[in-house]
Design an enzyme around this catalytic site. Sequence first.
Site, mmCIF file in Angstrom:
data_model
loop_
_atom_site.group_PDB
_atom_site.id
_atom_site.type_symbol
_atom_site.label_atom_id
_atom_site.label_comp_id
_atom_site.label_asym_id
_atom_site.label_seq_id
_atom_site.Cartn_x
_atom_site.Cartn_y
_atom_site.Cartn_z
ATOM 1 N N MET A 1 0.696 -1.314 -0.067
ATOM 2 C CA MET A 1 0.017 -0.180 -0.242
ATOM 3 C C MET A 1 0.912 1.252 0.024
ATOM 4 O O MET A 1 1.016 1.685 0.882
ATOM 5 C CB MET A 1 -0.911 0.285 1.284
ATOM 6 C CG MET A 1 -2.033 -1.192 1.530
ATOM 7 S SD MET A 1 -2.730 -1.337 2.963
ATOM 8 C CE MET A 1 -1.344 -0.832 4.380
ATOM 9 N N ASP A 2 1.677 2.089 -1.250
ATOM 10 C CA ASP A 2 2.783 2.714 -1.325
ATOM 11 C C ASP A 2 1.349 4.305 -2.060
ATOM 12 O O ASP A 2 0.825 4.037 -3.227
ATOM 13 C CB ASP A 2 3.882 2.003 -2.136
ATOM 14 C CG ASP A 2 4.615 3.096 -1.644
ATOM 15 O OD1 ASP A 2 5.638 2.351 -2.992
ATOM 16 O OD2 ASP A 2 4.799 3.845 -1.215
#
Lengths: 303, 280
Positions: A93-94
Amino acid sequence: MPALSLHPSYVFSLRSEPLLPDAPSRLLPSVFIFFTRTSRPLRVSTREPDFTEEYRNGVVNGRVAGAGTPGREDPLPEGLRRESMPRHVAVIMDGNRRWARARGMPVGSGYEAGLRSLRRVVELCCRWGIRVLTVFAFSSDNWVRPKVGFLFLFVRDIRVSLIGDSTKLPKALQELIESVEETTKNNSRLHLVVAVSYSGQYDIVQACQSIALKVKDGHIEPEDINESLIEKELQTNIARLSHPDLLIRTSGELRLSNFFLWQLAYTELFFVESHWPDFGEPDFIEALRCFRQRHRRYGGQDP
Amino acid sequence: MGEDRFFGSSLTILRRFLFRILAVGPIPNHIAFIMDGNRRYAKKQNLEQGTGHEAGFPALMSMLKYCYELGVKFITVYAFSIDNFKRRPEEVQHVMDLMLEKIEGLLKEESIVNQYGVRVYFVGNLKLLNEPVRVAAEKAMLATANNTNTVLLICVAYTSSDEIVHSIQYSCQEKWDEMQASKVNGACNGEICKQEKECCVLKLVDLEKHMYMGVASDPDILIRSSGEMRLSNFLLWQSANCLLYSPSALWPEIGLRHLVWAVLNFQRNHSYLEKKKKQL
Protein backbone atom coordinates in the site's frame (compact mmCIF):
# COMPACT_ATOMS: atom_id res chain seq x y z
CA MET A 1 -9.38 6.63 30.01
CA PRO A 2 -11.20 3.32 29.74
CA ALA A 3 -9.14 0.23 29.11
CA LEU A 4 -9.02 -0.83 25.50
CA SER A 5 -11.38 -3.70 25.36
CA LEU A 6 -12.38 -5.99 22.59
CA HIS A 7 -15.81 -6.70 23.92
CA PRO A 8 -17.96 -6.26 20.87
CA SER A 9 -20.29 -3.92 22.67
CA TYR A 10 -17.62 -1.22 22.77
CA VAL A 11 -16.99 0.69 19.63
CA PHE A 12 -13.85 2.70 19.04
CA SER A 13 -14.28 4.79 16.03
CA LEU A 14 -13.02 7.91 14.47
CA ARG A 15 -15.31 7.53 11.56
CA SER A 16 -18.26 5.29 11.01
CA GLU A 17 -19.51 4.82 7.55
CA PRO A 18 -21.09 1.72 6.10
CA LEU A 19 -18.79 -0.81 4.50
CA LEU A 20 -21.78 -2.14 2.67
CA PRO A 21 -24.05 0.25 0.86
CA ASP A 22 -27.09 -1.49 2.30
CA ALA A 23 -25.95 -1.63 5.94
CA PRO A 24 -27.21 1.09 8.27
CA SER A 25 -24.34 3.30 9.28
CA ARG A 26 -24.59 2.60 12.98
CA LEU A 27 -24.09 -1.15 12.49
CA LEU A 28 -20.37 -0.76 12.07
CA PRO A 29 -18.02 -1.93 14.76
CA SER A 30 -14.54 -1.18 13.58
CA VAL A 31 -11.39 -0.50 15.47
CA PHE A 32 -9.12 2.08 14.05
CA ILE A 33 -6.06 3.05 15.93
CA PHE A 34 -3.91 5.74 14.54
CA PHE A 35 -0.82 6.77 16.35
CA THR A 36 2.17 9.00 15.95
CA ARG A 37 5.85 8.46 16.46
CA THR A 38 5.45 9.45 20.10
CA SER A 39 3.34 6.30 20.41
CA ARG A 40 0.47 8.16 21.92
CA PRO A 41 -2.94 6.97 20.78
CA LEU A 42 -4.71 9.71 18.91
CA ARG A 43 -8.20 10.38 20.15
CA VAL A 44 -9.40 6.91 20.85
CA SER A 45 -12.94 7.51 21.94
CA THR A 46 -15.35 5.05 23.41
CA ARG A 47 -19.06 5.24 23.44
CA GLU A 48 -21.88 2.82 23.92
CA PRO A 49 -22.87 1.49 20.49
CA ASP A 50 -26.09 2.56 18.96
CA PHE A 51 -27.10 -0.98 18.04
CA THR A 52 -30.51 -2.22 17.37
CA GLU A 53 -31.63 -5.21 19.39
CA GLU A 54 -31.42 -7.60 16.43
CA TYR A 55 -27.87 -6.53 15.66
CA ARG A 56 -26.85 -7.06 19.28
CA ASN A 57 -28.26 -10.58 19.04
CA GLY A 58 -26.22 -11.13 15.93
CA VAL A 59 -22.94 -10.84 17.80
CA VAL A 60 -21.97 -14.39 18.65
CA ASN A 61 -18.54 -15.53 19.86
CA GLY A 62 -16.83 -12.36 18.74
CA ARG A 63 -18.18 -12.76 15.22
CA VAL A 64 -20.41 -10.13 13.81
CA ALA A 65 -22.90 -11.28 11.25
CA GLY A 66 -22.79 -8.94 8.30
CA ALA A 67 -25.35 -8.40 5.65
CA GLY A 68 -24.25 -11.54 3.82
CA THR A 69 -23.90 -15.03 5.20
CA PRO A 70 -20.32 -16.33 5.48
CA GLY A 71 -19.30 -18.09 2.30
CA ARG A 72 -21.79 -16.30 0.08
CA GLU A 73 -20.06 -14.68 -2.85
CA ASP A 74 -21.38 -11.94 -5.10
CA PRO A 75 -21.37 -12.34 -8.87
CA LEU A 76 -18.07 -11.21 -10.38
CA PRO A 77 -17.69 -8.11 -12.54
CA GLU A 78 -17.51 -8.55 -16.30
CA GLY A 79 -14.34 -10.06 -17.63
CA LEU A 80 -13.58 -12.10 -14.52
CA ARG A 81 -14.16 -15.80 -14.02
CA ARG A 82 -14.30 -17.57 -10.69
CA GLU A 83 -11.91 -20.35 -11.79
CA SER A 84 -9.23 -17.80 -12.72
CA MET A 85 -9.50 -15.64 -9.60
CA PRO A 86 -6.47 -15.53 -7.32
CA ARG A 87 -7.00 -17.15 -3.94
CA HIS A 88 -4.39 -15.04 -2.15
CA VAL A 89 -3.76 -11.41 -3.03
CA ALA A 90 -0.94 -9.37 -1.51
CA VAL A 91 -0.80 -5.58 -1.62
CA ILE A 92 1.98 -3.07 -1.02
CA MET A 93 0.00 0.00 0.00
CA ASP A 94 2.41 2.63 -1.25
CA GLY A 95 1.88 6.35 -1.80
CA ASN A 96 -0.24 7.64 1.12
CA ARG A 97 2.18 10.42 1.92
CA ARG A 98 2.76 11.41 -1.71
CA TRP A 99 -1.02 11.49 -2.21
CA ALA A 100 -1.41 13.89 0.73
CA ARG A 101 1.54 16.07 -0.31
CA ALA A 102 0.16 16.37 -3.85
CA ARG A 103 -3.06 17.79 -2.34
CA GLY A 104 -1.33 20.06 0.14
CA MET A 105 -2.83 18.02 2.98
CA PRO A 106 -1.07 16.78 6.11
CA VAL A 107 0.42 13.30 5.98
CA GLY A 108 -2.15 12.05 8.47
CA SER A 109 -4.89 12.64 5.91
CA GLY A 110 -2.97 10.46 3.49
CA TYR A 111 -2.99 7.60 5.97
CA GLU A 112 -6.70 8.08 6.67
CA ALA A 113 -7.44 7.98 2.97
CA GLY A 114 -5.24 4.89 2.70
CA LEU A 115 -7.29 3.19 5.37
CA ARG A 116 -10.50 3.93 3.50
CA SER A 117 -8.89 2.36 0.46
CA LEU A 118 -7.96 -0.70 2.48
CA ARG A 119 -11.52 -1.09 3.73
CA ARG A 120 -12.77 -0.93 0.14
CA VAL A 121 -10.34 -3.65 -0.95
CA VAL A 122 -11.16 -5.86 2.04
CA GLU A 123 -14.84 -5.53 1.19
CA LEU A 124 -14.21 -6.43 -2.45
CA CYS A 125 -12.17 -9.47 -1.44
CA CYS A 126 -15.03 -10.65 0.77
CA ARG A 127 -17.53 -10.11 -2.05
CA TRP A 128 -15.51 -11.89 -4.70
CA GLY A 129 -14.38 -14.91 -2.71
CA ILE A 130 -10.68 -14.14 -2.32
CA ARG A 131 -9.55 -16.22 0.67
CA VAL A 132 -6.43 -14.42 1.88
CA LEU A 133 -5.43 -10.77 1.66
CA THR A 134 -1.99 -9.75 2.86
CA VAL A 135 -1.25 -6.08 3.21
CA PHE A 136 2.15 -4.59 3.63
CA ALA A 137 1.90 -1.58 5.92
CA PHE A 138 5.61 -0.93 6.24
CA SER A 139 8.80 -2.92 6.51
CA SER A 140 11.51 -2.82 9.14
CA ASP A 141 13.49 -0.85 6.53
CA ASN A 142 10.87 1.88 6.63
CA TRP A 143 10.67 2.35 10.37
CA VAL A 144 11.76 5.96 9.92
CA ARG A 145 8.23 6.81 8.77
CA PRO A 146 6.72 9.14 11.34
CA LYS A 147 3.22 7.75 11.46
CA VAL A 148 1.69 4.36 11.11
CA GLY A 149 -1.93 3.36 10.97
CA PHE A 150 -3.63 0.14 11.76
CA LEU A 151 -7.00 -1.04 10.85
CA PHE A 152 -8.63 -4.01 12.51
CA LEU A 153 -11.80 -5.15 11.05
CA PHE A 154 -13.87 -7.72 12.74
CA VAL A 155 -16.96 -7.50 10.70
CA ARG A 156 -17.95 -9.92 7.98
CA ASP A 157 -16.34 -12.99 9.52
CA ILE A 158 -12.76 -11.84 8.86
CA ARG A 159 -9.80 -13.43 10.55
CA VAL A 160 -7.01 -11.00 11.34
CA SER A 161 -3.36 -11.93 11.81
CA LEU A 162 -0.17 -9.97 12.16
CA ILE A 163 3.22 -10.91 10.81
CA GLY A 164 6.50 -9.11 11.26
CA ASP A 165 8.05 -7.45 14.24
CA SER A 166 5.49 -5.99 16.61
CA THR A 167 7.98 -5.53 19.47
CA LYS A 168 8.56 -1.88 18.56
CA LEU A 169 4.87 -1.08 18.98
CA PRO A 170 3.43 0.21 22.29
CA LYS A 171 2.65 -2.55 24.79
CA ALA A 172 -1.08 -1.74 24.88
CA LEU A 173 -1.26 -2.06 21.11
CA GLN A 174 0.63 -5.36 21.15
CA GLU A 175 -1.87 -6.72 23.66
CA LEU A 176 -4.75 -5.43 21.54
CA ILE A 177 -3.32 -7.12 18.46
CA GLU A 178 -2.99 -10.43 20.32
CA SER A 179 -6.53 -10.07 21.54
CA VAL A 180 -7.87 -9.41 18.05
CA GLU A 181 -5.96 -12.39 16.65
CA GLU A 182 -7.38 -14.62 19.36
CA THR A 183 -10.94 -13.30 18.98
CA THR A 184 -11.02 -13.68 15.21
CA LYS A 185 -9.06 -16.89 14.80
CA ASN A 186 -12.14 -18.95 13.91
CA ASN A 187 -13.47 -16.54 11.31
CA SER A 188 -13.32 -18.00 7.87
CA ARG A 189 -14.62 -15.70 5.17
CA LEU A 190 -11.39 -13.82 4.60
CA HIS A 191 -8.00 -14.06 6.27
CA LEU A 192 -6.52 -10.57 6.51
CA VAL A 193 -2.80 -10.73 7.19
CA VAL A 194 -1.24 -7.42 8.16
CA ALA A 195 2.51 -7.21 7.72
CA VAL A 196 4.05 -4.77 10.19
CA SER A 197 7.78 -4.13 10.25
CA TYR A 198 8.10 -7.21 8.08
CA SER A 199 11.27 -8.00 6.16
CA GLY A 200 11.33 -10.81 3.62
CA GLN A 201 15.02 -11.45 4.13
CA TYR A 202 14.66 -11.47 7.91
CA ASP A 203 11.77 -13.95 7.66
CA ILE A 204 14.02 -16.33 5.72
CA VAL A 205 16.90 -15.79 8.16
CA GLN A 206 14.75 -16.50 11.23
CA ALA A 207 13.36 -19.62 9.54
CA CYS A 208 16.91 -20.77 8.85
CA GLN A 209 17.92 -20.02 12.44
CA SER A 210 15.06 -22.18 13.77
CA ILE A 211 16.14 -24.98 11.47
CA ALA A 212 19.80 -24.57 12.49
CA LEU A 213 18.78 -24.95 16.14
CA LYS A 214 16.96 -28.18 15.29
CA VAL A 215 20.11 -29.43 13.56
CA LYS A 216 22.23 -28.44 16.56
CA ASP A 217 19.87 -30.26 18.92
CA GLY A 218 20.07 -33.33 16.74
CA HIS A 219 16.40 -33.39 15.65
CA ILE A 220 17.34 -33.24 11.96
CA GLU A 221 20.42 -33.72 9.82
CA PRO A 222 21.63 -30.97 7.44
CA GLU A 223 20.81 -33.27 4.48
CA ASP A 224 17.16 -33.38 5.60
CA ILE A 225 16.70 -29.65 5.14
CA ASN A 226 14.35 -28.96 2.26
CA GLU A 227 11.94 -26.34 0.96
CA SER A 228 8.91 -27.52 2.91
CA LEU A 229 10.87 -27.40 6.17
CA ILE A 230 11.68 -23.77 5.49
CA GLU A 231 8.04 -23.06 4.58
CA LYS A 232 6.87 -24.33 7.96
CA GLU A 233 9.22 -21.96 9.80
CA LEU A 234 8.30 -18.79 7.90
CA GLN A 235 6.03 -16.28 9.63
CA THR A 236 3.55 -16.63 6.77
CA ASN A 237 2.82 -20.21 7.75
CA ILE A 238 -0.17 -18.93 9.76
CA ALA A 239 -2.14 -18.60 6.53
CA ARG A 240 -3.29 -21.79 4.85
CA LEU A 241 -2.34 -20.32 1.48
CA SER A 242 0.94 -18.65 2.26
CA HIS A 243 2.06 -17.85 -1.30
CA PRO A 244 0.24 -14.98 -2.97
CA ASP A 245 -1.09 -15.63 -6.49
CA LEU A 246 -1.10 -11.90 -7.21
CA LEU A 247 0.89 -9.00 -5.76
CA ILE A 248 -0.24 -5.43 -6.38
CA ARG A 249 1.98 -2.44 -5.69
CA THR A 250 0.66 1.09 -6.06
CA SER A 251 2.44 4.36 -6.77
CA GLY A 252 4.38 3.20 -9.78
CA GLU A 253 7.35 1.84 -7.82
CA LEU A 254 8.68 -1.17 -9.74
CA ARG A 255 10.32 -3.06 -6.89
CA LEU A 256 9.56 -5.48 -4.04
CA SER A 257 11.24 -3.49 -1.23
CA ASN A 258 12.17 -6.61 0.72
CA PHE A 259 8.58 -7.71 1.10
CA PHE A 260 7.73 -11.39 0.63
CA LEU A 261 10.74 -12.74 -1.20
CA TRP A 262 10.51 -16.54 -0.76
CA GLN A 263 6.73 -16.44 -1.03
CA LEU A 264 6.78 -14.56 -4.35
CA ALA A 265 8.52 -17.31 -6.33
CA TYR A 266 5.62 -17.73 -8.78
CA THR A 267 3.46 -14.74 -7.90
CA GLU A 268 2.15 -12.56 -10.69
CA LEU A 269 3.28 -8.98 -10.07
CA PHE A 270 1.09 -6.04 -10.98
CA PHE A 271 2.26 -2.45 -10.71
CA VAL A 272 -0.17 0.46 -10.69
CA GLU A 273 0.67 4.13 -11.22
CA SER A 274 -1.98 5.56 -8.90
CA HIS A 275 -1.27 6.08 -5.23
CA TRP A 276 -2.87 3.78 -2.67
CA PRO A 277 -5.65 6.16 -1.53
CA ASP A 278 -6.82 6.33 -5.16
CA PHE A 279 -6.77 2.54 -5.65
CA GLY A 280 -10.38 1.52 -6.02
CA GLU A 281 -12.67 -1.05 -7.59
CA PRO A 282 -11.76 -0.23 -11.24
CA ASP A 283 -8.03 -0.63 -10.50
CA PHE A 284 -8.63 -3.88 -8.65
CA ILE A 285 -10.75 -5.24 -11.51
CA GLU A 286 -7.98 -4.27 -13.96
CA ALA A 287 -5.40 -6.14 -11.87
CA LEU A 288 -7.63 -9.22 -11.71
CA ARG A 289 -8.26 -9.09 -15.46
CA CYS A 290 -4.50 -8.95 -16.12
CA PHE A 291 -4.02 -11.85 -13.73
CA ARG A 292 -6.55 -13.87 -15.68
CA GLN A 293 -4.64 -13.27 -18.90
CA ARG A 294 -1.25 -14.30 -17.54
CA HIS A 295 -0.07 -17.74 -18.61
CA ARG A 296 1.28 -19.44 -15.53
CA ARG A 297 3.52 -22.30 -16.58
CA TYR A 298 5.67 -22.73 -13.41
CA GLY A 299 8.62 -23.49 -15.69
CA GLY A 300 6.91 -26.42 -17.34
CA GLN A 301 5.04 -27.10 -20.56
CA ASP A 302 2.64 -24.71 -22.22
CA PRO A 303 -0.87 -25.78 -21.17
CA MET B 1 28.56 -5.50 -48.63
CA GLY B 2 30.57 -2.34 -48.27
CA GLU B 3 27.38 -0.44 -47.57
CA ASP B 4 26.38 -2.90 -44.85
CA ARG B 5 29.74 -2.48 -43.19
CA PHE B 6 29.46 1.32 -43.32
CA PHE B 7 25.94 1.17 -41.91
CA GLY B 8 27.09 -1.22 -39.16
CA SER B 9 30.00 1.04 -38.19
CA SER B 10 27.77 4.11 -38.10
CA LEU B 11 25.34 2.34 -35.79
CA THR B 12 28.17 1.32 -33.52
CA ILE B 13 29.43 4.90 -33.35
CA LEU B 14 25.94 6.20 -32.60
CA ARG B 15 25.43 3.57 -29.94
CA ARG B 16 28.73 4.39 -28.24
CA PHE B 17 27.80 8.06 -28.32
CA LEU B 18 24.44 7.27 -26.71
CA PHE B 19 26.20 5.26 -23.99
CA ARG B 20 28.55 8.17 -23.34
CA ILE B 21 25.50 10.35 -22.66
CA LEU B 22 23.90 7.72 -20.42
CA ALA B 23 27.17 7.36 -18.52
CA VAL B 24 26.79 10.95 -17.27
CA GLY B 25 24.30 9.47 -14.80
CA PRO B 26 24.80 6.41 -12.58
CA ILE B 27 25.26 3.14 -14.46
CA PRO B 28 23.88 -0.06 -12.92
CA ASN B 29 26.58 -2.36 -11.61
CA HIS B 30 24.61 -5.58 -12.17
CA ILE B 31 21.77 -6.40 -14.56
CA ALA B 32 19.87 -9.71 -14.52
CA PHE B 33 17.83 -11.13 -17.41
CA ILE B 34 15.02 -13.66 -17.57
CA MET B 35 15.08 -14.73 -21.21
CA ASP B 36 11.38 -15.49 -21.66
CA GLY B 37 9.50 -15.93 -24.91
CA ASN B 38 11.75 -18.10 -27.11
CA ARG B 39 9.12 -20.77 -27.70
CA ARG B 40 6.40 -18.20 -28.38
CA TYR B 41 8.72 -16.49 -30.86
CA ALA B 42 9.25 -19.76 -32.73
CA LYS B 43 5.49 -20.28 -32.91
CA LYS B 44 4.95 -16.70 -34.05
CA GLN B 45 7.55 -16.98 -36.83
CA ASN B 46 6.34 -20.45 -37.82
CA LEU B 47 9.74 -21.90 -37.03
CA GLU B 48 10.31 -25.55 -36.29
CA GLN B 49 9.32 -26.48 -32.77
CA GLY B 50 12.28 -26.26 -30.41
CA THR B 51 14.25 -23.75 -32.48
CA GLY B 52 13.13 -20.72 -30.48
CA HIS B 53 16.09 -21.06 -28.15
CA GLU B 54 18.51 -20.83 -31.07
CA ALA B 55 16.76 -17.66 -32.17
CA GLY B 56 17.25 -16.28 -28.68
CA PHE B 57 21.02 -16.74 -28.62
CA PRO B 58 21.95 -13.78 -30.88
CA ALA B 59 19.72 -11.57 -28.71
CA LEU B 60 21.68 -12.68 -25.65
CA MET B 61 25.01 -11.90 -27.33
CA SER B 62 23.79 -8.44 -28.34
CA MET B 63 22.55 -7.62 -24.83
CA LEU B 64 25.85 -8.77 -23.31
CA LYS B 65 27.77 -6.60 -25.78
CA TYR B 66 25.60 -3.53 -25.07
CA CYS B 67 25.83 -3.98 -21.30
CA TYR B 68 29.58 -4.39 -21.29
CA GLU B 69 30.01 -1.37 -23.61
CA LEU B 70 27.83 0.65 -21.27
CA GLY B 71 30.04 -0.27 -18.32
CA VAL B 72 27.88 -2.80 -16.52
CA LYS B 73 30.19 -5.07 -14.53
CA PHE B 74 27.96 -8.06 -13.68
CA ILE B 75 25.38 -9.72 -15.88
CA THR B 76 23.24 -12.66 -14.78
CA VAL B 77 21.04 -14.70 -17.11
CA TYR B 78 18.43 -17.30 -16.22
CA ALA B 79 19.33 -19.96 -18.75
CA PHE B 80 17.66 -23.05 -17.30
CA SER B 81 15.53 -23.50 -14.20
CA ILE B 82 15.20 -26.69 -12.17
CA ASP B 83 11.48 -26.39 -12.99
CA ASN B 84 12.34 -26.61 -16.71
CA PHE B 85 13.31 -30.25 -16.24
CA LYS B 86 9.53 -30.85 -16.16
CA ARG B 87 9.32 -30.08 -19.90
CA ARG B 88 9.24 -32.71 -22.62
CA PRO B 89 12.45 -34.79 -22.54
CA GLU B 90 13.20 -33.95 -26.19
CA GLU B 91 13.03 -30.25 -25.45
CA VAL B 92 15.22 -30.59 -22.37
CA GLN B 93 17.78 -32.59 -24.35
CA HIS B 94 17.69 -30.03 -27.16
CA VAL B 95 18.40 -27.19 -24.70
CA MET B 96 21.22 -29.18 -23.08
CA ASP B 97 22.81 -29.82 -26.51
CA LEU B 98 22.47 -26.14 -27.39
CA MET B 99 24.07 -25.14 -24.09
CA LEU B 100 26.98 -27.50 -24.66
CA GLU B 101 27.56 -26.05 -28.11
CA LYS B 102 27.40 -22.46 -26.87
CA ILE B 103 29.62 -23.08 -23.83
CA GLU B 104 32.29 -24.50 -26.11
CA GLY B 105 31.81 -21.47 -28.37
CA LEU B 106 32.43 -19.12 -25.43
CA LEU B 107 35.95 -20.41 -25.10
CA LYS B 108 36.90 -19.65 -28.69
CA GLU B 109 39.33 -16.88 -29.49
CA GLU B 110 36.85 -14.51 -31.14
CA SER B 111 34.14 -14.92 -28.55
CA ILE B 112 32.70 -12.17 -26.39
CA VAL B 113 34.52 -13.64 -23.38
CA ASN B 114 37.91 -12.70 -24.73
CA GLN B 115 36.70 -9.47 -26.33
CA TYR B 116 35.49 -8.05 -23.03
CA GLY B 117 37.60 -10.04 -20.55
CA VAL B 118 34.58 -11.82 -19.08
CA ARG B 119 34.86 -14.19 -16.15
CA VAL B 120 32.13 -16.83 -16.46
CA TYR B 121 30.35 -18.54 -13.58
CA PHE B 122 27.79 -21.31 -13.88
CA VAL B 123 25.42 -20.83 -10.98
CA GLY B 124 23.06 -23.53 -9.75
CA ASN B 125 22.84 -27.14 -8.71
CA LEU B 126 25.28 -28.38 -11.35
CA LYS B 127 24.99 -31.97 -10.10
CA LEU B 128 21.58 -32.07 -11.85
CA LEU B 129 23.15 -31.49 -15.27
CA ASN B 130 24.26 -34.30 -17.53
CA GLU B 131 27.97 -34.98 -17.51
CA PRO B 132 29.06 -33.39 -20.82
CA VAL B 133 27.40 -30.09 -19.94
CA ARG B 134 28.70 -30.10 -16.38
CA VAL B 135 32.25 -30.85 -17.51
CA ALA B 136 32.10 -28.13 -20.19
CA ALA B 137 30.77 -25.65 -17.62
CA GLU B 138 33.55 -26.41 -15.16
CA LYS B 139 36.12 -26.12 -17.94
CA ALA B 140 34.73 -22.72 -18.96
CA MET B 141 34.85 -21.45 -15.36
CA LEU B 142 38.44 -22.56 -15.03
CA ALA B 143 39.50 -21.11 -18.38
CA THR B 144 38.08 -17.67 -17.57
CA ALA B 145 39.07 -17.56 -13.91
CA ASN B 146 41.78 -14.96 -14.55
CA ASN B 147 39.53 -12.52 -16.39
CA THR B 148 38.80 -9.47 -14.29
CA ASN B 149 36.99 -6.88 -16.40
CA THR B 150 33.45 -8.15 -16.30
CA VAL B 151 31.49 -11.12 -14.98
CA LEU B 152 28.81 -13.29 -16.57
CA LEU B 153 26.73 -15.50 -14.30
CA ILE B 154 24.75 -18.16 -16.13
CA CYS B 155 22.06 -19.72 -13.96
CA VAL B 156 21.53 -23.34 -14.94
CA ALA B 157 19.70 -25.97 -12.91
CA TYR B 158 18.89 -23.06 -10.65
CA THR B 159 16.01 -21.96 -8.48
CA SER B 160 16.18 -19.47 -5.66
CA SER B 161 14.55 -21.85 -3.20
CA ASP B 162 17.10 -24.53 -4.05
CA GLU B 163 19.86 -21.94 -3.58
CA ILE B 164 18.57 -20.99 -0.14
CA VAL B 165 18.15 -24.64 0.93
CA HIS B 166 21.69 -25.37 -0.23
CA SER B 167 22.98 -22.31 1.59
CA ILE B 168 21.39 -23.27 4.88
CA GLN B 169 22.62 -26.87 4.58
CA TYR B 170 26.18 -25.67 4.11
CA SER B 171 25.87 -23.02 6.82
CA CYS B 172 24.56 -25.59 9.32
CA GLN B 173 27.30 -28.01 8.40
CA GLU B 174 29.91 -25.29 8.82
CA LYS B 175 28.50 -24.23 12.21
CA TRP B 176 28.35 -27.85 13.31
CA ASP B 177 32.01 -28.38 12.32
CA GLU B 178 33.02 -25.17 14.13
CA MET B 179 31.20 -26.30 17.26
CA GLN B 180 32.86 -29.69 17.18
CA ALA B 181 36.26 -28.08 16.64
CA SER B 182 35.84 -25.69 19.56
CA LYS B 183 34.75 -28.59 21.81
CA VAL B 184 37.85 -30.51 20.79
CA ASN B 185 40.29 -27.66 21.44
CA GLY B 186 38.64 -26.76 24.72
CA ALA B 187 37.36 -23.32 23.72
CA CYS B 188 33.84 -24.53 24.37
CA ASN B 189 33.13 -27.18 26.97
CA GLY B 190 29.83 -28.29 25.50
CA GLU B 191 27.66 -26.79 28.20
CA ILE B 192 25.49 -23.88 27.38
CA CYS B 193 27.58 -20.75 27.62
CA LYS B 194 27.65 -17.28 26.08
CA GLN B 195 30.35 -18.18 23.56
CA GLU B 196 28.53 -21.24 22.37
CA LYS B 197 25.34 -19.28 21.87
CA GLU B 198 27.20 -16.71 19.81
CA CYS B 199 29.11 -19.13 17.60
CA CYS B 200 26.10 -21.37 16.98
CA VAL B 201 23.65 -18.71 15.85
CA LEU B 202 23.19 -18.59 12.11
CA LYS B 203 23.50 -15.07 10.72
CA LEU B 204 22.55 -13.38 7.48
CA VAL B 205 26.22 -13.16 6.43
CA ASP B 206 26.58 -16.93 6.86
CA LEU B 207 23.65 -17.53 4.51
CA GLU B 208 24.86 -15.03 1.92
CA LYS B 209 28.35 -16.50 1.96
CA HIS B 210 26.99 -19.88 0.86
CA MET B 211 24.57 -18.66 -1.79
CA TYR B 212 25.49 -19.68 -5.35
CA MET B 213 25.15 -15.99 -6.23
CA GLY B 214 27.51 -14.95 -3.42
CA VAL B 215 30.19 -14.10 -6.00
CA ALA B 216 28.29 -11.01 -7.16
CA SER B 217 26.55 -8.01 -5.65
CA ASP B 218 22.74 -7.84 -5.80
CA PRO B 219 21.30 -6.90 -9.19
CA ASP B 220 20.25 -3.28 -9.76
CA ILE B 221 17.82 -4.13 -12.55
CA LEU B 222 15.99 -7.36 -13.35
CA ILE B 223 14.62 -7.49 -16.90
CA ARG B 224 12.12 -10.16 -17.93
CA SER B 225 11.12 -10.19 -21.58
CA SER B 226 7.73 -11.08 -23.07
CA GLY B 227 5.67 -8.89 -20.76
CA GLU B 228 5.13 -11.49 -18.06
CA MET B 229 5.85 -9.91 -14.70
CA ARG B 230 6.91 -12.60 -12.23
CA LEU B 231 10.20 -13.89 -10.87
CA SER B 232 9.71 -17.62 -11.50
CA ASN B 233 11.94 -18.50 -8.57
CA PHE B 234 14.86 -16.41 -9.86
CA LEU B 235 17.03 -14.33 -7.52
CA LEU B 236 14.26 -14.02 -4.90
CA TRP B 237 16.76 -13.21 -2.15
CA GLN B 238 18.88 -10.87 -4.26
CA SER B 239 16.06 -8.85 -5.84
CA ALA B 240 14.78 -7.38 -2.55
CA ASN B 241 15.39 -3.82 -3.77
CA CYS B 242 16.11 -4.03 -7.46
CA LEU B 243 14.16 -2.38 -10.25
CA LEU B 244 11.86 -4.77 -12.10
CA TYR B 245 11.21 -4.17 -15.77
CA SER B 246 9.14 -6.28 -18.12
CA PRO B 247 9.10 -5.15 -21.76
CA SER B 248 6.49 -6.88 -23.87
CA ALA B 249 9.06 -7.92 -26.53
CA LEU B 250 9.77 -11.65 -26.69
CA TRP B 251 13.39 -12.50 -25.88
CA PRO B 252 14.63 -12.85 -29.50
CA GLU B 253 13.07 -9.41 -30.20
CA ILE B 254 14.75 -7.62 -27.30
CA GLY B 255 16.96 -4.72 -28.32
CA LEU B 256 18.98 -1.68 -27.39
CA ARG B 257 15.93 0.50 -26.76
CA HIS B 258 14.75 -1.82 -23.94
CA LEU B 259 18.12 -1.65 -22.25
CA VAL B 260 18.24 2.15 -22.55
CA TRP B 261 14.73 2.45 -21.11
CA ALA B 262 15.67 0.24 -18.15
CA VAL B 263 18.82 2.24 -17.45
CA LEU B 264 16.95 5.57 -17.66
CA ASN B 265 14.39 4.28 -15.14
CA PHE B 266 17.20 3.08 -12.90
CA GLN B 267 18.80 6.54 -13.04
CA ARG B 268 15.49 8.22 -12.22
CA ASN B 269 15.09 6.20 -9.02
CA HIS B 270 18.74 6.00 -8.08
CA SER B 271 19.05 9.13 -5.93
CA TYR B 272 15.88 8.24 -3.96
CA LEU B 273 17.22 4.73 -3.28
CA GLU B 274 20.65 5.97 -2.23
CA LYS B 275 18.96 8.38 0.21
CA LYS B 276 16.93 5.49 1.65
CA LYS B 277 20.06 3.33 2.01
CA LYS B 278 21.77 6.13 3.96
CA GLN B 279 18.77 6.38 6.28
CA LEU B 280 19.04 2.72 7.27
